[in-house]
Motif scaffolding. Structure first.
Motif, mmCIF file in Angstrom:
data_model
loop_
_atom_site.group_PDB
_atom_site.id
_atom_site.type_symbol
_atom_site.label_atom_id
_atom_site.label_comp_id
_atom_site.label_asym_id
_atom_site.label_seq_id
_atom_site.Cartn_x
_atom_site.Cartn_y
_atom_site.Cartn_z
ATOM 1 N N ALA A 193 11.015 -19.485 -8.111
ATOM 2 C CA ALA A 193 11.240 -20.549 -8.885
ATOM 3 C C ALA A 193 10.264 -19.676 -10.227
ATOM 4 C CB ALA A 193 11.109 -21.835 -8.845
ATOM 5 N N ARG A 194 10.650 -20.070 -11.320
ATOM 6 C CA ARG A 194 10.330 -20.249 -13.099
ATOM 7 C C ARG A 194 10.941 -21.306 -13.298
ATOM 8 N NH1 ARG A 194 15.307 -17.497 -15.419
ATOM 9 N NH2 ARG A 194 16.544 -18.685 -13.925
ATOM 10 N N THR A 195 9.127 -21.415 -13.774
ATOM 11 C CA THR A 195 8.676 -22.987 -14.606
ATOM 12 C C THR A 195 8.439 -22.554 -16.222
ATOM 13 O OG1 THR A 195 6.339 -23.229 -13.962
ATOM 14 C CG2 THR A 195 8.287 -23.538 -12.064
ATOM 15 N N LYS A 196 8.493 -23.376 -16.698
ATOM 16 C CA LYS A 196 7.873 -22.996 -17.750
ATOM 17 C C LYS A 196 7.356 -24.947 -18.525
ATOM 18 C CE LYS A 196 8.141 -21.637 -22.953
ATOM 19 N NZ LYS A 196 7.943 -22.722 -23.946
ATOM 20 N N GLU A 197 6.009 -25.739 -19.275
ATOM 21 C CA GLU A 197 5.588 -26.368 -19.282
ATOM 22 C C GLU A 197 5.844 -27.144 -20.332
ATOM 23 O OE1 GLU A 197 1.435 -28.734 -18.281
ATOM 24 O OE2 GLU A 197 1.434 -26.919 -18.734
ATOM 25 N N GLU A 198 6.334 -28.725 -20.773
ATOM 26 C CA GLU A 198 6.909 -28.519 -22.198
ATOM 27 C C GLU A 198 6.745 -30.118 -22.338
ATOM 28 O OE1 GLU A 198 8.106 -27.316 -24.446
ATOM 29 O OE2 GLU A 198 8.885 -25.581 -23.655
ATOM 30 N N ASP A 199 6.344 -30.548 -23.542
ATOM 31 C CA ASP A 199 5.799 -32.608 -23.559
ATOM 32 C C ASP A 199 6.790 -32.420 -24.914
ATOM 33 O OD1 ASP A 199 3.526 -33.071 -22.398
ATOM 34 O OD2 ASP A 199 2.767 -31.919 -24.557
ATOM 35 N N PHE A 200 8.017 -33.194 -24.253
ATOM 36 C CA PHE A 200 9.004 -34.346 -24.333
ATOM 37 C C PHE A 200 9.170 -35.495 -24.537
ATOM 38 C CE2 PHE A 200 12.232 -31.323 -22.211
ATOM 39 C CZ PHE A 200 11.635 -30.316 -23.105
ATOM 40 N N LEU A 201 9.808 -35.904 -25.914
ATOM 41 C CA LEU A 201 9.854 -37.517 -26.237
ATOM 42 C C LEU A 201 11.377 -38.298 -25.302
ATOM 43 C CD1 LEU A 201 8.999 -39.478 -28.181
ATOM 44 C CD2 LEU A 201 10.797 -39.262 -29.404
ATOM 45 N N PHE A 202 10.507 -38.703 -24.599
ATOM 46 C CA PHE A 202 12.090 -39.924 -24.052
ATOM 47 C C PHE A 202 12.130 -41.299 -24.631
ATOM 48 C CE2 PHE A 202 10.679 -36.671 -21.018
ATOM 49 C CZ PHE A 202 11.829 -36.092 -19.941
ATOM 50 N N GLN A 203 13.574 -41.606 -25.256
ATOM 51 C CA GLN A 203 14.163 -42.460 -25.539
ATOM 52 C C GLN A 203 15.176 -42.487 -24.858
ATOM 53 O OE1 GLN A 203 14.440 -39.460 -29.370
ATOM 54 N NE2 GLN A 203 14.322 -41.396 -30.125
ATOM 55 N N VAL A 204 15.361 -44.406 -25.065
ATOM 56 C CA VAL A 204 16.441 -44.592 -23.817
ATOM 57 C C VAL A 204 16.155 -46.253 -25.238
ATOM 58 C CG1 VAL A 204 17.560 -46.297 -21.944
ATOM 59 C CG2 VAL A 204 16.186 -43.853 -21.574
ATOM 60 N N GLY A 205 17.037 -46.162 -25.982
ATOM 61 C CA GLY A 205 17.514 -47.540 -26.731
ATOM 62 C C GLY A 205 16.073 -47.612 -27.623
ATOM 63 N N GLU A 206 15.418 -48.684 -27.440
ATOM 64 C CA GLU A 206 14.139 -48.420 -28.230
ATOM 65 C C GLU A 206 12.949 -48.353 -27.441
ATOM 66 O OE1 GLU A 206 14.666 -49.862 -31.515
ATOM 67 O OE2 GLU A 206 16.676 -49.750 -31.388
ATOM 68 N N PHE A 217 13.368 -48.200 -17.815
ATOM 69 C CA PHE A 217 14.660 -48.670 -16.920
ATOM 70 C C PHE A 217 14.310 -49.828 -16.220
ATOM 71 C CE2 PHE A 217 15.449 -44.202 -16.559
ATOM 72 C CZ PHE A 217 16.951 -44.185 -17.667
ATOM 73 N N GLY A 218 12.805 -49.931 -16.597
ATOM 74 C CA GLY A 218 12.568 -51.009 -16.142
ATOM 75 C C GLY A 218 12.073 -51.451 -14.113
ATOM 76 N N GLU A 219 11.234 -52.249 -13.767
ATOM 77 C CA GLU A 219 11.175 -51.732 -12.374
ATOM 78 C C GLU A 219 12.201 -52.040 -11.877
ATOM 79 O OE1 GLU A 219 7.606 -51.728 -10.767
ATOM 80 O OE2 GLU A 219 6.617 -50.753 -12.572
ATOM 81 N N ASN A 220 12.333 -51.747 -10.116
ATOM 82 C CA ASN A 220 13.535 -52.344 -9.095
ATOM 83 C C ASN A 220 14.614 -52.280 -9.960
ATOM 84 O OD1 ASN A 220 11.382 -52.577 -7.465
ATOM 85 N ND2 ASN A 220 11.425 -54.645 -8.683
ATOM 86 N N THR A 221 14.928 -50.744 -10.941
ATOM 87 C CA THR A 221 16.464 -51.006 -11.345
ATOM 88 C C THR A 221 16.785 -49.167 -11.443
ATOM 89 O OG1 THR A 221 15.761 -52.198 -14.035
ATOM 90 C CG2 THR A 221 17.863 -50.716 -13.508
ATOM 91 N N SER A 222 17.522 -48.835 -10.914
ATOM 92 C CA SER A 222 17.903 -47.323 -10.742
ATOM 93 C C SER A 222 18.639 -47.067 -11.717
ATOM 94 C CB SER A 222 19.711 -47.686 -9.931
ATOM 95 O OG SER A 222 20.094 -46.661 -9.491
ATOM 96 N N ALA A 223 17.736 -45.353 -11.106
ATOM 97 C CA ALA A 223 17.563 -44.622 -12.777
ATOM 98 C C ALA A 223 19.327 -43.236 -12.578
ATOM 99 C CB ALA A 223 16.540 -44.114 -13.014
ATOM 100 N N ILE A 224 19.498 -43.430 -11.724
ATOM 101 C CA ILE A 224 20.771 -42.877 -11.029
ATOM 102 C C ILE A 224 21.496 -42.604 -12.022
ATOM 103 C CG2 ILE A 224 22.437 -41.543 -9.348
ATOM 104 C CD1 ILE A 224 19.817 -40.810 -8.972
ATOM 105 N N ASN A 225 22.024 -41.283 -12.523
ATOM 106 C CA ASN A 225 23.709 -41.163 -13.828
ATOM 107 C C ASN A 225 22.154 -41.683 -14.577
ATOM 108 O OD1 ASN A 225 24.849 -39.931 -12.161
ATOM 109 N ND2 ASN A 225 25.365 -41.816 -10.746
ATOM 110 N N LYS A 226 22.089 -42.431 -14.901
ATOM 111 C CA LYS A 226 20.963 -43.116 -16.077
ATOM 112 C C LYS A 226 20.761 -42.246 -17.293
ATOM 113 C CE LYS A 226 20.929 -46.718 -15.552
ATOM 114 N NZ LYS A 226 19.842 -48.145 -15.247
ATOM 115 N N VAL A 227 21.287 -42.640 -18.670
ATOM 116 C CA VAL A 227 20.972 -41.155 -19.766
ATOM 117 C C VAL A 227 20.039 -40.754 -20.470
ATOM 118 C CG1 VAL A 227 22.382 -40.101 -22.502
ATOM 119 C CG2 VAL A 227 23.687 -40.964 -19.625
ATOM 120 N N ILE A 228 19.717 -39.776 -20.211
ATOM 121 C CA ILE A 228 18.194 -40.171 -21.556
ATOM 122 C C ILE A 228 17.710 -38.927 -22.607
ATOM 123 C CG2 ILE A 228 15.540 -39.146 -21.181
ATOM 124 C CD1 ILE A 228 15.632 -39.918 -17.825
ATOM 125 N N LYS A 229 17.536 -39.619 -23.584
ATOM 126 C CA LYS A 229 17.968 -38.075 -24.565
ATOM 127 C C LYS A 229 16.313 -37.928 -24.887
ATOM 128 C CE LYS A 229 19.873 -38.287 -29.828
ATOM 129 N NZ LYS A 229 20.290 -39.477 -30.766
#
Length: 781
Positions: free
Chosen positions: A95-108, A156-168
């Motif tokens: 595996a090739r890998t490259k480390e990055e720092d990203f800003l994650f956004q979901v709503g506010e 997304f909060g505790e005990n909430t499924s994240a599958i198929n959720k969209v992250i900006k």
């Protein structure tokens, strides 16, 4: 029979509870110290142990030769991972890998997270345990992302499924969550909060397929049946074969060694953190030994008190084996009581220890390993501390004892004095080591770095900071609190981007010289305090100085005799200025030559210099306000360069802090023994003291009399400790290119401290004995 030994041993301990308490407390300190060190060792050797494929996963660094010297780098060309899997038998994953720092956004909700672009094999190599989604299909979509449980909960909060959720991400690109994996423990070498398919990065960066760009972290997995040596030799041959360059060689570096053996010199592994693991393990043994010496000393010193007991028991039929068993039982009971006390001390002290070493260690009696180790230490202390007193006391002849014939003191007295001296030798070595480690750290931290880190703040470049640099700069300066601002493509303290194969006017054999490349804005020199010693700096218009360059002093020397100003690099880049050399990368050595370009387009950090006298909170508030105005989508994050610089000495500070603790504990344990021995000596000589007082001796004279023998031992210990400490610390200092010369004052201070502490300990008992009314001492006569 065993119960009888325990009863007799317990009765004797209670009868002599004063001395027993000294032994219990001394052993408890030793056990506590050893247990805390072993908790640290457990954490260190447990790095990456949670990964199931630890034995077959390898990192791929490269050894590169410059100016005839081999240097090791943690980066490889992009194509290497795929070629290794395709062409080297025995490699089943890469595996090739490259480390990055990203800003994650979901709503506010928004926050920065560190992670990696990676090829699909990366997920299985690191044995990620998916709580949502499926490892096999997680990267079927190039716009997929897998995230840690902690990240999913934050988004997304505790005990909430994240599958198929969209992250900006970075306020630009959207990714769909295809999996959630269990959080990694704190003791992993490569930590990450998210993983994105590497193809997503490669799609927009064609250069990743070139062999002349070292940027990727490459990981491979071997088949369990593969022969490491055979595979490693094939890996070493790949890059020279593909690039026709035999001065860059890849090799395999086992996951088991990533944390403990990460240091390389001359292209060879020279250890690393494993050195400190061994050192501190040895120190744990030494501290326990000091505590055991106390027990032996007090037990043998009180031999005359117990001689009658031994004589009577032998007359009544007790054999030597039975007496040995009884005395050993006393030692083991003492060690057991010490262990119980040490559990209390551990619960109180481990949180403080964690603050000192910046870890999250936890001592738990519900952990079978911790229980086993504690029991092992307890039994070991009991046996080591008890064996000599048991054999010595049980050897008394009942006829001599009951006749009142005194046993010749020679051997026991000599051994006892030797043990006391040994304790103080170790204590003094610790004190000297503490002083020299502190001096070395301060020496390097006070080194002329070539720039001014005071009031200098580093801010990661995100979003529109480069595009809006000019208005950001104007806004900050308008506040009256900011002196200057500059952009650069690399952390000022780190190695950063580098290159080789350049040619320049006045240079000879320049192709093998490794040169660091820095892209900056014109005001960066002023911001960081770098001094231009010849020529001029860049203009504020990048276009005006688009081909002009500035070089460091060491680079100018490589350009031959005379001034470097006006000379060219690669024929197209004229030198317009020379900057004084500055220290980066290895804080103890000399840094590579540097070329500066007036090009902020690839900047990764913004450096801001606050005006002298401006309150830190006010300066930071100004920076945050300006960045929120011109880069509103991203949170304000910063580091003080002072703090980043101090973090460079993490290992040295750890050694210094622990040396202080060990020195204090060693002295404390030694003084407990000295306190007990001096009390016993005073008790033995009470009639002599009474006679001397009747004959006119002063308190000072009696104190001197009682202290004389012990102080001789301390002076002897100082003489022995000095060459030992010198050899140990000289060997330690030789590991640093920039180091102090050992000063005689370190030995004088350590000796004086040992003398003062020993004198205070002895004098307390001596003064008490000297002040006793002689009538009481002589009443029985």
């Amino acid at each position: 029979m065993f119960k009888n030994y325990i009863k007799i041993a317990w009765r004797n301990l209670w009868k002599n509870k004063g001395y027993s308490m000294l032994n219990i407390f001394g052993l408890a300190i030793g056990i506590t110290c050893a247990a805390m060190i072993l908790l640290w060792v457990e954490d260190e050797v447990g790095y990456d142990a949670n990964f199931e494929k630890r034995d077959v996963v390898y990192y791929v660094p490269t050894n590169q030769q410059y100016d005839g010297e081999w240097r090791t780098f943690n980066s490889t060309p992009g194509p290497l991972a795929g070629v290794l899997k395709e062409e080297v038998p025995g490699i089943v994953g890469s595996a090739r890998t490259k480390e990055e720092d990203f800003l994650f956004q979901v709503g506010e909700t928004s926050f920065n997270k560190s992670g990696r672009y990676a090829d699909p094999d990366f997920l299985s190599m690191f044995s990620l345990s998916f709580v949502e989604g499926d490892l096999e299909t997680a990267f079927n979509d190039v716009d997929a992302i897998v995230i840690s449980q902690e990240t999913a909960s934050q988004l997304f909060g505790e005990n909430t499924s994240a599958i198929n959720k969209v992250i900006k991400i970075n306020n630009e690109i959207s990714y769909t969550v295809s999996g959630v994996y269990e959080d990694l423990p704190h003791n992993v070498t490569y930590s990450f909060d998210w993983v994105i398919p590497f193809e997503r990065f490669a799609k927009n960066n064609e250069w990743v397929r070139e062999y002349d760009r070292n940027f990727a972290d490459t990981f491979i997995e071997l088949s369990p049946e593969a022969n490491f040596d055979v595979v490693n030799e094939k890996v070493k041959a790949i890059l020279p074969m593909k690039t026709e360059d035999d001065e860059t060689i890849a090799f395999l570096f086992s996951m088991k060694d990533w944390h403990l053996r990460s240091a390389f010199e001359g292209g060879k592994n020279i250890g690393g953190q494993i050195t400190y693991v061994r050192l501190f393990s040895l120190i744990a043994i030494i501290i326990l030994l000091i505590a055991c010496i106390n027990f032996m000393n007090l037990a043998t010193a009180r031999s005359e008190k117990r001689a009658n007991e031994v004589g009577v028991r032998k007359v009544l039929g007790s054999g030597r084996k039975g007496l040995i068993a009884q005395f050993m039982a006393e030692a083991v009971i003492t060690a057991t009581l010490s262990a119980v006390l040490s559990v209390v001390l551990l619960k109180l002290l481990v949180p403080q220890f964690n603050m000192m070493i910046n870890k999250q260690l936890d001592f738990s009696l519900f952990n079978p390993t911790h229980i086993a180790v504690l029991l092992g230490i307890t039994l070991l202390c009991g046996l080591v501390a008890g064996w000599y007193p048991a054999f010595y006391l049980s050897s008394f002849r009942p006829v001599d004892v009951l006749k009142g014939v005194r046993r010749t003191k020679g051997s026991a007295s000599f051994i006892r004095k030797g043990l006391v001296a040994t304790q103080f030798v170790i204590s003094i070595v610790f004190i000297i080591s503490t002083i020299i480690v502190y001096q070395q750290v301060q020496h390097v931290k006070g080194r002329d770095l070539g720039y001014n880190k005071k009031n200098l703040v580093k801010i990661p470049v995100t979003g529109d900071m480069i595009k809006n640099f000019n208005p950001i700069e104007e806004d900050m300066k308008a506040s009256g609190m900011i002196e200057s601002i500059g952009l650069i493509n690399s952390d000022i303290l780190s190695g950063g981007n580098n290159t080789s194969g350049l040619s320049w006017q006045g240079g000879v054999d320049t192709e093998d010289v490794l040169v660091s490349v820095r892209d900056i804005t014109a005001d960066f020199f002023n911001t960081a305090g770098l001094k231009i010693i010849e020529g001029r700096g860049f203009s504020n218009s990048p276009a005006q100085d688009s081909v002009n360059i500035i070089v460091s002093e060491s680079f100018a020397k490589l350009m031959g005799n005379g001034s470097a100003i006006g000379k060219t690099i690669e024929e197209d880049y004229p030198v317009i200025g020379v900057v004084k050399d500055y220290v980066y990368g290895d804080m103890y050595g000399s840094s590579d030559p540097v070329i500066f370009f007036n090009d902020p387009s690839q900047a990764r950090f913004m450096y801001v210099k606050a005006k002298s006298g401006v309150a830190t909170t006010a300066a930071l508030a100004t920076m945050e306000s300006s960045l929120k105005k011109f880069n509103p989508a991203f949170p304000f994050e910063y580091e003080f360069v002072d703090d980043t610089y101090d973090a460079k000495f993490k290992s040295e500070k750890l050694i210094g802090n622990l040396s202080q603790v060990f020195a204090l504990l060693a002295i404390l344990i030694s003084c407990l023994g000295l306190f007990g021995l001096s009390a016993f000596t005073a008790d033995q000589r009470r009639k002599e003291i009474g006679v001397r007082k009747v004959l006119g001796s002063s308190i000072a004279g009696i104190v001197g009399l009682l202290s004389k023998d012990f102080m001789r031992l301390v002076f002897m210990a100082i003489v022995i400790a000095i060459p030992i400490a010198w050899l140990l610390m000289q060997n330690w200092l030789e590991g640093y290119a920039y180091r102090i010369a050992i000063n005689v004052w370190a030995f004088i201070i350590a000796g004086a401290v040992a003398i003062v502490i020993a004198l205070l300990t002895i004098s307390f008992q001596a003064i008490n004995a000297a002040r006793v009314n002689p009538v009481k001492s002589l009443r029985s006569e």
